[in-house]
Design a protein around this motif. Structure first.
Motif, mmCIF file in Angstrom:
data_model
loop_
_atom_site.group_PDB
_atom_site.id
_atom_site.type_symbol
_atom_site.label_atom_id
_atom_site.label_comp_id
_atom_site.label_asym_id
_atom_site.label_seq_id
_atom_site.Cartn_x
_atom_site.Cartn_y
_atom_site.Cartn_z
ATOM 1 N N LEU A 1 -15.162 0.269 7.683
ATOM 2 C CA LEU A 1 -15.164 1.608 7.074
ATOM 3 C C LEU A 1 -16.133 2.531 7.808
ATOM 4 O O LEU A 1 -15.825 3.702 8.054
ATOM 5 N N ARG B 1 0.844 -1.203 0.000
ATOM 6 C CA ARG B 1 0.000 0.000 0.000
ATOM 7 C C ARG B 1 0.877 1.250 0.000
ATOM 8 O O ARG B 1 0.602 2.232 -0.714
ATOM 9 N N ASP C 1 -3.981 6.236 7.954
ATOM 10 C CA ASP C 1 -5.375 6.233 7.493
ATOM 11 C C ASP C 1 -5.443 6.243 5.968
ATOM 12 O O ASP C 1 -6.257 5.537 5.365
ATOM 13 N N THR C 2 -4.579 7.037 5.353
ATOM 14 C CA THR C 2 -4.602 7.165 3.881
ATOM 15 C C THR C 2 -4.398 5.808 3.208
ATOM 16 O O THR C 2 -5.102 5.476 2.239
ATOM 17 N N ALA D 1 -19.970 3.225 2.970
ATOM 18 C CA ALA D 1 -19.591 2.387 1.838
ATOM 19 C C ALA D 1 -20.754 1.500 1.442
ATOM 20 O O ALA D 1 -21.508 1.051 2.296
ATOM 21 N N ARG E 1 -5.222 2.945 4.100
ATOM 22 C CA ARG E 1 -6.327 1.980 4.285
ATOM 23 C C ARG E 1 -7.485 2.222 3.332
ATOM 24 O O ARG E 1 -8.450 1.462 3.339
ATOM 25 N N THR E 2 -7.428 3.287 2.550
ATOM 26 C CA THR E 2 -8.561 3.569 1.660
ATOM 27 C C THR E 2 -8.623 2.545 0.520
ATOM 28 O O THR E 2 -7.605 1.914 0.181
ATOM 29 N N GLU E 3 -9.816 2.390 -0.061
ATOM 30 C CA GLU E 3 -9.994 1.467 -1.185
ATOM 31 C C GLU E 3 -9.113 1.875 -2.357
ATOM 32 O O GLU E 3 -8.574 1.033 -3.073
ATOM 33 N N ALA E 4 -8.981 3.206 -2.566
ATOM 34 C CA ALA E 4 -8.197 3.702 -3.706
ATOM 35 C C ALA E 4 -6.743 3.250 -3.592
ATOM 36 O O ALA E 4 -6.154 2.765 -4.570
ATOM 37 N N ARG F 1 -15.748 -5.523 6.140
ATOM 38 C CA ARG F 1 -15.074 -4.335 5.587
ATOM 39 C C ARG F 1 -15.999 -3.112 5.646
ATOM 40 O O ARG F 1 -15.566 -2.022 6.006
ATOM 41 N N ILE G 1 -16.566 6.318 7.275
ATOM 42 C CA ILE G 1 -16.675 6.310 5.809
ATOM 43 C C ILE G 1 -17.881 5.471 5.424
ATOM 44 O O ILE G 1 -17.997 4.302 5.826
#
Ligand code: DC
Length: 235
Positions: free
Chosen positions: A167, A42, A94-95, A174, A97-100, A163, A172
């Protein structure tokens, strides 16, 4: 695998299987170090994005591997083995762990030169008294001789549900459909790649956690690990 007088316990499996949480709990239980190898991929995906490498087509795989070799990263565990993760001195926990960023990670993870570049960095985590190595190819490639290998899985639906909850816990919102289709696509990419595909090692203990609570899975893992270490006369 005994390296630098340390025992390595590998935990592999698809995303959302609960590996991360269980690996941290096992590390606390045994007082071992923790390698979150997914976080490495990641971090590399994020670094490649920041360097503008994904803006070029085709992707310059050699440049991504160069980046992997020089990646300035830090993993700082607290007493619960929650990792504070830094890239170039900045907290990106944190960044990443995002889906992106997960999607970027899975793209850099298919590059053979990248996997080769990250091999030594991962093996360096094997320090005394021991290491819990969490990933996709820990037992099949990176720590092939580990005395304890666990493969943790769960149905796609169970993993997607977890998941979505995770989130939501991070504030977040989702959609279950999106998460499920992303997860199935990522599984396919991880399992079908030619290099270090996601699969259980022949000698791995396989656990399906779809219908088992986390505490029970942890007990199963500890029981199995203790038995294996005793047999190998390591404990
Ligand atoms: O476990 P994770 O979701 O943080 O992993 C992110 C991506 O990195 C995932 O798509 C697969 C890849 N990965 C890998 O190829 N090998 C590993 N040992 C760990 C992760």
């Amino acid at each position: 695998m005994m390296m630098k007088n340390s025992v390595v316990i590998t935990i592999d499996g698809p995303s959302g299987s609960g590996k991360g949480t269980l690996a941290a709990k096992l590390a606390v239980h045994y007082g071992f170090h923790l390698l979150d190898s997914g976080a490495l991929y990641r971090l590399l995906g994020l670094a490649a994005e920041q360097a503008g490498l994904f803006a070029q087509t085709p992707l310059d795989t050699h440049a991504v591997a160069e980046l992997a070799r020089g990646l300035d990263i830090e993993f700082i565990p607290d007493e619960q083995q929650r990792l504070s993760i830094r890239l170039n001195g900045q907290d990106v926990g944190d960044t990443i762990r995002t889906e992106a960023v997960g999607a970027l990670a899975s793209k850099v993870a298919v590059i053979p030169e990248v996997r080769e570049a990250l091999l030594c960095r991962q093996r360096d985590f094997a320090q005394a008294p021991g290491l819990i190595a969490d990933g996709r190819d820990m037992g099949t490639v990176v720590f092939m001789d580990a005395p304890v290998k666990i493969y943790l899985t769960a149905s796609a639906e169970a993993r997607a549900t977890r998941r979505v909850r995770q989130l939501q816990g991070m504030g977040i919102n989702a959609s279950m459909d999106d998460i499920l289709s992303d997860l199935v696509a990522r599984d396919r990419r991880d399992m079908e790649r030619t290099i270090a595909p996601l699969k259980p090692a022949d000698d791995a203990y396989q656990i399906d956690s779809s219908a088992i609570g986390i505490d029970d899975v942890l007990s199963m893992m500890i029981e199995y690990t203790d038995r294996q270490l005793e047999q190998a006369q390591i404990s």
